[in-house]
Design a protein around this motif. Structure first.
Motif, PDB file in Angstrom:
ATOM      1  N   ILE A   1      -1.535  -0.142  -6.861  1.00 35.16           N
ATOM      2  CA  ILE A   1      -0.427   0.563  -7.513  1.00 35.16           C
ATOM      3  C   ILE A   1      -1.011   1.770  -8.241  1.00 35.16           C
ATOM      4  N   MET A   2      -0.287   2.881  -8.184  1.00 34.83           N
ATOM      5  CA  MET A   2      -0.832   4.116  -8.748  1.00 34.83           C
ATOM      6  C   MET A   2      -0.579   4.309 -10.237  1.00 34.83           C
ATOM      7  N   VAL A   3       0.644   4.031 -10.676  1.00 31.80           N
ATOM      8  CA  VAL A   3       1.033   4.427 -12.029  1.00 31.80           C
ATOM      9  C   VAL A   3       0.311   3.601 -13.107  1.00 31.80           C
TER      10      VAL A   3
ATOM     11  N   LYS B   1       8.651   8.109  -6.551  1.00 29.61           N
ATOM     12  CA  LYS B   1       8.750   6.799  -7.205  1.00 29.61           C
ATOM     13  C   LYS B   1       8.201   5.705  -6.284  1.00 29.61           C
ATOM     14  N   ALA B   2       8.545   5.803  -4.999  1.00 35.14           N
ATOM     15  CA  ALA B   2       8.111   4.778  -4.042  1.00 35.14           C
ATOM     16  C   ALA B   2       6.594   4.701  -3.952  1.00 35.14           C
ATOM     17  N   PHE B   3       5.920   5.855  -3.873  1.00 32.81           N
ATOM     18  CA  PHE B   3       4.466   5.782  -3.708  1.00 32.81           C
ATOM     19  C   PHE B   3       3.723   5.543  -5.014  1.00 32.81           C
ATOM     20  N   SER B   4       4.341   5.866  -6.150  1.00 31.43           N
ATOM     21  CA  SER B   4       3.620   5.740  -7.418  1.00 31.43           C
ATOM     22  C   SER B   4       3.870   4.425  -8.153  1.00 31.43           C
ATOM     23  N   GLU B   5       5.071   3.865  -7.978  1.00 33.59           N
ATOM     24  CA  GLU B   5       5.438   2.695  -8.776  1.00 33.59           C
ATOM     25  C   GLU B   5       5.500   1.383  -8.003  1.00 33.59           C
ATOM     26  N   THR B   6       5.412   1.435  -6.679  1.00 35.35           N
ATOM     27  CA  THR B   6       5.448   0.197  -5.899  1.00 35.35           C
ATOM     28  C   THR B   6       4.143  -0.570  -6.085  1.00 35.35           C
ATOM     29  N   ASP B   7       4.258  -1.850  -6.370  1.00 36.76           N
ATOM     30  CA  ASP B   7       3.093  -2.715  -6.567  1.00 36.76           C
ATOM     31  C   ASP B   7       2.801  -3.456  -5.255  1.00 36.76           C
ATOM     32  N   PHE B   8       1.652  -3.176  -4.658  1.00 38.00           N
ATOM     33  CA  PHE B   8       1.275  -3.783  -3.374  1.00 38.00           C
ATOM     34  C   PHE B   8       0.278  -4.931  -3.533  1.00 38.00           C
ATOM     35  N   THR B   9       0.107  -5.408  -4.746  1.00 41.05           N
ATOM     36  CA  THR B   9      -0.890  -6.457  -4.996  1.00 41.05           C
ATOM     37  C   THR B   9      -0.666  -7.673  -4.107  1.00 41.05           C
ATOM     38  N   GLU B  10       0.550  -8.195  -4.098  1.00 46.37           N
ATOM     39  CA  GLU B  10       0.837  -9.385  -3.285  1.00 46.37           C
ATOM     40  C   GLU B  10       0.739  -9.101  -1.796  1.00 46.37           C
ATOM     41  N   ASP B  11       1.092  -7.892  -1.389  1.00 51.16           N
ATOM     42  CA  ASP B  11       0.977  -7.536   0.028  1.00 51.16           C
ATOM     43  C   ASP B  11      -0.476  -7.603   0.477  1.00 51.16           C
ATOM     44  N   LEU B  12      -1.367  -7.024  -0.304  1.00 52.21           N
ATOM     45  CA  LEU B  12      -2.784  -7.049   0.045  1.00 52.21           C
ATOM     46  C   LEU B  12      -3.303  -8.484   0.130  1.00 52.21           C
ATOM     47  N   GLN B  13      -2.857  -9.319  -0.780  1.00 49.32           N
ATOM     48  CA  GLN B  13      -3.312 -10.712  -0.799  1.00 49.32           C
ATOM     49  C   GLN B  13      -2.800 -11.511   0.395  1.00 49.32           C
ATOM     50  N   LYS B  14      -1.683 -11.072   0.973  1.00 46.90           N
ATOM     51  CA  LYS B  14      -1.071 -11.793   2.094  1.00 46.90           C
ATOM     52  C   LYS B  14      -1.608 -11.375   3.467  1.00 46.90           C
ATOM     53  N   ILE B  15      -2.287 -10.252   3.539  1.00 44.30           N
ATOM     54  CA  ILE B  15      -2.773  -9.772   4.839  1.00 44.30           C
ATOM     55  C   ILE B  15      -3.872 -10.692   5.359  1.00 44.30           C
TER      56      ILE B  15
END
Length: 276
Positions: free
Chosen positions: A127-129, A201-215
């Motif tokens: 996540i960027m922000v 907003k989509a690229f700066s505030e989206t949290d991809f933590t769970e996505d990375l853990q699921k790959i």
């Protein structure tokens, strides 16, 4: 011109080159660009016998200039519709910047057998922000500044980004490539201002933590050490810790737009990862 009409009526433009029975390599572009940003990669992997696919995200390039749905979940839903239509299996998904977030979320949600490997290059995850949970992030004021500049004079803002930090052309020893700046500007101005504004907003505030853990598949994380747009310390160096099968490759002095100006180095590295 190939397009797919999505369930909400949006027309999504895409390129689909090469043998239809070859392994697919799917490209996810960054903000505010289009599938054209992958020219150097699509021609390279096509020459290596792959089927190469790249789409213009909704609101970008030649796709519908949507005023709604400009968020990461919808972007990924669009990719699911496209990959279902083309019945892409055992595909390698490569995402740059915002497209890296899209690729990561798609890989985390894709049906079994759809994804073989993932490449995240200069990508925005986790996540960027900046926040209490992400103290090393980019302050919200920076993204607010993006929105203000885009609304005031999008054409000038895009020229400033392309001629400055995106390719590192603002560095004292940089060799500026005017045509590369102009091509970035051309791609950006093809898209819709509303979609581009929302996508910040989509690229700066989206949290991809769970996505990375699921790959579950092997994932290559590539990042320029002089990335001024998505700083490596708060992106790749954190993302690699969340992946089950991650491999990190960093590039000294390389900028955010390294896939374009250093394609001669990165393309062979990606190919080695795919074949490895």
């Amino acid at each position: 011109m190939a397009t797919i009409t999505l369930k909400d009526g949006t027309e999504l433009f895409y390129k689909d080159w090469g043998p239809k029975d070859a392994q697919p390599v799917v490209f996810h572009h960054g903000w505010p660009l289009s599938a054209d940003d992958w020219d150097a990669q699509m021609l390279f992997f096509l020459s290596k016998g792959f089927r190469v696919i790249a789409h213009d995200r909704r609101g970008h390039g030649r796709s519908t200039q949507t005023d709604a749905g400009n968020d990461m979940d919808t972007y990924v839903s669009d990719v699911i519709e496209l990959t279902d239509k083309l019945d892409l299996k055992n595909a390698v998904h490569i995402g740059h910047s915002t497209g890296g977030g899209e690729a990561a979320r798609y890989a985390a949600r894709a049906k079994p057998g759809r994804v073989a490997k993932v490449v995240l290059a200069g990508a925005v995850p986790p996540i960027m922000v900046k926040s209490d949970k992400n103290p090393g992030g980019t302050p919200m004021a920076v993204f607010d500044g993006f929105r203000t500049a885009l609304a005031a004079n999008r054409a000038q803002f895009f020229m400033d980004v392309a001629s400055g930090p995106f390719y590192g052309f603002n560095r004292p020893d940089a060799k500026v490539i005017p045509a590369t700046v102009q091509n970035w500007w051309r791609q950006g101005m093809m898209g819709g201002a509303k979609a581009h504004y929302d996508c910040i907003k989509a690229f700066s505030e989206t949290d991809f933590t769970e996505d990375l853990q699921k790959i579950e598949v092997p994932t290559l994380v590539m990042h320029g050490e002089d990335d001024q747009v998505v700083p490596i310390a708060d992106a790749a160096l954190l993302a690699i810790k969340l992946l089950k099968k991650g491999e990190l490759k960093t590039y000294k002095g390389y900028p955010h737009g390294m896939l374009t100006i250093h394609a001669d180095v990165l393309n062979p590295d990606i190919l080695a990862f795919i074949l490895g």
